[in-house]
Design an enzyme around this catalytic site. Structure first.
Site, PDB file in Angstrom:
ATOM      1  N   ASP A 164      28.498  13.229  -1.118  1.00 46.84           N
ATOM      2  CA  ASP A 164      28.053  12.051  -1.880  1.00 46.84           C
ATOM      3  C   ASP A 164      26.707  11.491  -1.446  1.00 46.84           C
ATOM      4  O   ASP A 164      26.108  10.709  -2.159  1.00 46.84           O
ATOM      5  CB  ASP A 164      29.067  10.905  -1.713  1.00 46.84           C
ATOM      6  CG  ASP A 164      30.344  11.187  -2.479  1.00 46.84           C
ATOM      7  OD1 ASP A 164      30.325  12.090  -3.325  1.00 46.84           O
ATOM      8  OD2 ASP A 164      31.348  10.501  -2.214  1.00 46.84           O
ATOM      9  N   ARG A 299      32.013  20.638  -4.774  1.00 43.68           N
ATOM     10  CA  ARG A 299      32.205  20.703  -3.316  1.00 43.68           C
ATOM     11  C   ARG A 299      31.340  21.798  -2.718  1.00 43.68           C
ATOM     12  O   ARG A 299      31.231  21.915  -1.501  1.00 43.68           O
ATOM     13  CB  ARG A 299      33.679  20.894  -2.973  1.00 43.68           C
ATOM     14  CG  ARG A 299      34.483  19.668  -3.317  1.00 43.68           C
ATOM     15  CD  ARG A 299      35.081  19.053  -2.058  1.00 43.68           C
ATOM     16  NE  ARG A 299      35.464  17.673  -2.283  1.00 43.68           N
ATOM     17  CZ  ARG A 299      34.905  16.636  -1.677  1.00 43.68           C
ATOM     18  NH1 ARG A 299      33.932  16.815  -0.834  1.00 43.68           N
ATOM     19  NH2 ARG A 299      35.306  15.420  -1.925  1.00 43.68           N
ATOM     20  N   ARG A 476      -6.057  31.512  -8.060  1.00 43.77           N
ATOM     21  CA  ARG A 476      -6.497  31.305  -6.688  1.00 43.77           C
ATOM     22  C   ARG A 476      -7.978  30.918  -6.583  1.00 43.77           C
ATOM     23  O   ARG A 476      -8.435  30.448  -5.548  1.00 43.77           O
ATOM     24  CB  ARG A 476      -6.348  32.591  -5.883  1.00 43.77           C
ATOM     25  CG  ARG A 476      -4.941  32.895  -5.517  1.00 43.77           C
ATOM     26  CD  ARG A 476      -4.881  34.215  -4.769  1.00 43.77           C
ATOM     27  NE  ARG A 476      -3.489  34.581  -4.549  1.00 43.77           N
ATOM     28  CZ  ARG A 476      -2.739  34.117  -3.567  1.00 43.77           C
ATOM     29  NH1 ARG A 476      -3.233  33.273  -2.695  1.00 43.77           N
ATOM     30  NH2 ARG A 476      -1.489  34.490  -3.444  1.00 43.77           N
ATOM     31  N   THR A 536       3.287  25.104  -2.102  1.00 42.62           N
ATOM     32  CA  THR A 536       3.157  26.502  -1.709  1.00 42.62           C
ATOM     33  C   THR A 536       4.366  26.907  -0.892  1.00 42.62           C
ATOM     34  O   THR A 536       4.837  26.124  -0.057  1.00 42.62           O
ATOM     35  CB  THR A 536       1.890  26.762  -0.866  1.00 42.62           C
ATOM     36  OG1 THR A 536       2.056  28.004  -0.162  1.00 42.62           O
ATOM     37  CG2 THR A 536       1.626  25.692   0.162  1.00 42.62           C
ATOM     38  N   SER A 538       4.447  28.791   1.468  1.00 48.04           N
ATOM     39  CA  SER A 538       4.088  28.950   2.879  1.00 48.04           C
ATOM     40  C   SER A 538       4.160  27.644   3.667  1.00 48.04           C
ATOM     41  O   SER A 538       4.219  27.652   4.887  1.00 48.04           O
ATOM     42  CB  SER A 538       2.667  29.497   3.009  1.00 48.04           C
ATOM     43  OG  SER A 538       2.550  30.697   2.316  1.00 48.04           O
ATOM     44  N   GLU A 641       4.944  38.000   7.555  1.00 49.08           N
ATOM     45  CA  GLU A 641       4.082  39.098   7.074  1.00 49.08           C
ATOM     46  C   GLU A 641       2.816  39.293   7.909  1.00 49.08           C
ATOM     47  O   GLU A 641       2.252  40.373   7.936  1.00 49.08           O
ATOM     48  CB  GLU A 641       3.716  38.849   5.613  1.00 49.08           C
ATOM     49  CG  GLU A 641       2.996  37.504   5.394  1.00 49.08           C
ATOM     50  CD  GLU A 641       2.805  37.144   3.921  1.00 49.08           C
ATOM     51  OE1 GLU A 641       3.103  37.974   3.053  1.00 49.08           O
ATOM     52  OE2 GLU A 641       2.344  36.011   3.658  1.00 49.08           O
TER      53      GLU A 641
END
Ligand code: ADP
Length: 769
Positions: A164, A299, A476, A536, A538, A641
């Site tokens: 809750d 639940r 990007r 992001t 990351s 990575e």
């Protein structure tokens, strides 16, 4: 023969009982695991108390010593494996007397209780009565004074396990986000059928005194109306709801979703039931309406990443609290405020929680709302604005209305769309004009003349809350790149009269705003307020400890690891080396490591070397030797990575296999883009909404100011984020100069670095010499 209590442990060490009580909640097992292993790591003896207070009252075999291996794999199990029960006997003093005796007979002098406000109320009472219970045991000759003496001080620590999210003083209880995840998943599914048939759904969710689940489900799913106990609608709620639903339908929305908390009522405490709401929608508005009661699926089952992380960190903190307690220390409850784990006095938290229910009972709803955390009211207001569309009374004065450019930069991350939806809703409610700048800066520069700049209307953004990816496109490319050029960006801003910039994205978004900020000296059109809302997977944006999308990513990653690990349960002893995203930041690897109980994490911050690998292979040998055929479904090493240029994920798996010499084997896995997740997690959606709002309010505060005033104000280029226990804006100039490791594209001081020790402690990984 009477049983003689064992003498207390030497020094500061204790026998710590751990119990789950009240309603079960996802994450409880993770909390028990953390308490057990942390206790063992600190030289204490942990005991599981089965079936909540019932086990304490019955004693004997219901209280069992726990070993390291007993909790293997518990992080990914739903419910509570040590059971829970409602125990009437514990509500009465004789029951508590028996419980106290049973504890002493086992030599237990500290108790960690994971439960809801009922369980914690019981715990608080138990502790306050403890001295008199000791006296009574001696008086009644159940125990001797000498036997009782070493146990005169009971240590109690509360952990809040409850779906809750109703305990005051903590932003989240263990289990609440998992439950919310189940609710949102269900609503997402209903959403498609509702849209197909243009139907209305009334969804009942749990929460008798607390509307957290209902409200947050509303925020995270974009429901049309929400009924919660703390803030009942006005006298004319039927009309109010009809008006909003009709308005949304008039705008072109094909579905209607209304969420009703179990304990919903009107301002006279008359229950508002799903049936009443359904009848209204069906009869008055003529909508084809269905009721869905979610019931016990809420639940939760397996805990989500956040609950596993919370349970683990808090369980470990509970043991620290036990060890640091003195007879004078008040019993604490372990809480979290934004991103900070903290301790609060248990009694105070319980009292405050109970006073919410009392305030509701006497219809003091303002007080009820006030007693909830400030965040609750903020979400409530954000929710109201996102659903209200244009309301004349919310409009800003005409000379303070802005054209706000909304742009996404970098890779997609869960919650980006929800953030922009919130910005659009805020703009429309205040009379600003939200303008989509499509496909990042390169998209804007190349295609502004053919549709890459357009005004967004309410309906366009309305469905974005639950969508993954980026609806307005992302890229990007940076403003200073060849494809754009800051001069070009300035010209476009001028041409389309962009007066404020709302930027959603990761490190590139941060860099983009930094570039524009620095170019303000040369181009007047760039002297506008700008803010970065970090998004992001990351989570490597300076100025914040949390970025949108990171929670979604963690959920995807733990799902992947759970499946991997399960695949090993029927085969030979296996080690998985899993490669995580995160760029040069080990955040994702580390938090996922906490959440799945990784054997080790390899991060770019620490790197990988031969000694480390050899050390871990020795550890694997020892721990598989101890397992005696019980492989527990495989072990996981998470490798970021960029943790090493030489030791690739595959190479590490090969080395482990070679060294395992047939006693264990190894596989590697690269979940790659799977980590971006499908639909954003509820947390990412909620925070996107809240931060989207805050960011717009921040940008709006510059409306009407001159270009000079704006560029002279460091806060006019800012990044919003969570810093410790606070949500705040930080000036870009300061963050760029002081907090940013530009080379590694991450913050200089990463708040989570210490968590690696926790992973190692809980996996039993010895410290390299
Ligand atoms: P939750 O902890 O989920 O709120 P309950 O309210 O059912 O669940 O409480 C769980 C158990 O805690 C109860 O069965 C009872 O044993 C104990 N408990 C609750 N309230 C009290 C109280 N006021 N005094 C003593 N024990 C209590």
């Amino acid at each position: 023969m009477p049983v003689e209590p064992p003498p207390p442990l030497e020094g500061k060490q204790r026998r710590i009982g751990v119990m789950t009580s009240g309603g079960d909640a996802p994450g409880m097992n993770g909390a028990v695991r953390a308490v057990v292993r942390m206790a063992l790591a600190k030289g204490c003896e942990p005991y599981a108390i089965y079936e909540g207070y019932e086990g304490l009252v019955q004693g004997g075999d219901m209280i069992r010593a726990m070993k390291w291996e007993d909790v293997r794999g518990w992080l990914s199990e739903g419910g509570t494996l040590i059971g829970t029960a409602r125990c009437a006997a514990f509500r009465e003093r004789p029951g508590r007397l028996q419980a106290a005796k049973n504890m002493i007979l086992k030599g237990i002098d500290a108790l960690v209780i994971c439960g809801g406000d009922g369980s914690l109320t019981g715990a608080d009472l138990f502790r306050s009565e403890w001295p008199s219970l000791m006296d009574e045991l001696v008086e009644k000759k159940e125990l001797t004074e000498a036997q009782v003496k070493p146990f005169r001080h009971l240590n109690i620590v509360g952990l809040v396990g409850s779906i809750d999210n109703d305990l005051a003083g903590t932003d989240a209880t263990i289990g609440a986000y998992t439950s919310l995840g189940v609710i949102c998943e269900a609503i997402d599914k209903l959403d498609s059928t509702a849209t197909s048939h243009q139907r209305a759904f009334v969804i009942e969710v749990m929460g008798r005194h607390c509307g957290w689940l209902a409200l947050m489900a509303g925020v995270a799913s974009g429901a049309d109306f929400v009924f919660i106990p703390e803030k009942p609608p006005g006298e004319n709620w039927e009309e109010e709801m009809s008006k909003i639903v009709t308005k949304h339908r008039d705008e072109g929305k094909r579905k209607t979703m209304v969420i009703v908390a179990e304990g919903a009522h009107d301002s006279n405490l008359k229950p508002i039931t799903p049936t009443i709401v359904k009848d209204l929608l069906a009869n008055k508005l003529k909508l084809d309406t269905r009721i869905t009661t979610l019931g016990h699926v809420q639940r939760g089952g397996e805990a989500c990443a956040y609950d596993r992380m919370l349970a683990t960190q808090q369980g470990a903190e509970a043991v620290n609290a036990v060890l640091e307690a003195t007879p004078e220390t008040e019993s604490p409850v372990i809480c979290i405020v934004e991103n900070k784990i903290c301790r609060r006095p248990l009694m105070e938290a319980v009292r405050q929680t109970q006073s919410v229910a009392e305030a509701i009972k006497v219809k003091d709803f303002e007080k009820a709302m006030g007693l909830r955390d400030h965040e609750f009211a903020e979400y409530y207001n954000a929710y109201q604005t996102t659903t209200s569309a244009k309301l004349p009374h919310t409009l800003a004065p005409e000379n303070k209305r802005l054209r706000v450019g909304i742009i996404h930069v970098g890779a997609p991350a869960g919650g980006m769309n929800a953030a922009s939806r919130a910005a659009v809703a805020y703009c429309l409610a205040r009379g600003h004009t939200p303008v989509a700048l499509m496909n990042g800066f390169p998209g804007l520069c190349r295609h502004h003349a053919d549709g890459a700049v357009h005004e967004i209307n309410w309906l366009e953004a309305e469905g974005w809350v639950s969508k993954g990816g980026s609806e307005i496109g992302t890229n990007r490319g940076l403003p200073a790149d060849e494809a754009c050029g800051l001069e070009g960006v300035a010209k476009i801003f001028d041409q389309y009269k962009i007066q404020a910039l709302f930027v959603v994205g990761g490190f590139e978004a941060f860099t983009a705003v930094s570039q524009i900020r620095k170019a303000r000296d040369y181009y007047a059109a760039l002297r506008i307020p700008m803010a970065v809302l970090p998004a992001t997977v990351s989570n490597n944006v300076p100025g914040t400890e949390y970025s949108l999308g990171s929670d979604t990513c963690l959920n995807a990653l733990i799902q992947y690891c759970d499946v991997m690990r399960q695949s090993a349960s029927a085969s030979r002893r296996r080690v998985f080396v899993v490669e995580t995203q995160g760029g040069a930041s080990g955040y994702i690897a580390t938090i996922a490591g906490v959440s799945i109980g990784a054997l080790a994490v390899y991060t770019p911050e620490k790197g990988i070397n031969l000694k480390m690998l050899s050390h871990d292979i020795d550890f694997l040998r020892q721990s598989f030797a101890k397992d005696k055929g019980n492989s527990g479904g495989g072990k996981i090493i998470l490798r970021n990575e960029k943790a090493s240029e030489t030791y690739s994920t595959e190479l590490i798996a090969d080395i482990i296999r070679e060294e395992g010499k047939g006693r264990f084997e190894s596989r590697h896995g690269v979940p790659g883009h799977f980590q971006q997740g499908g639909k954003p997690s509820p947390m990412d959606r909620m925070r996107a909404t809240r931060f989207g709002f805050r960011t717009m309010q921040h940008l709006e505060s510059f409306a009407g100011k001159s270009q000079e005033e704006i560029s002279n104000d460091p806060m006019s280029a800012a990044v919003i984020g969570i810093v410790g226990a606070k949500v705040k804006f930080s000036p870009m100039a300061k963050v760029e100069a002081e907090d940013t490791d530009w080379k590694n594209r991450r913050p200089k001081n990463e708040f989570w670095l210490g968590l690696e020790d926790l992973i190692n402690t809980l996996s039993g990984r010895p410290k390299p010499e």
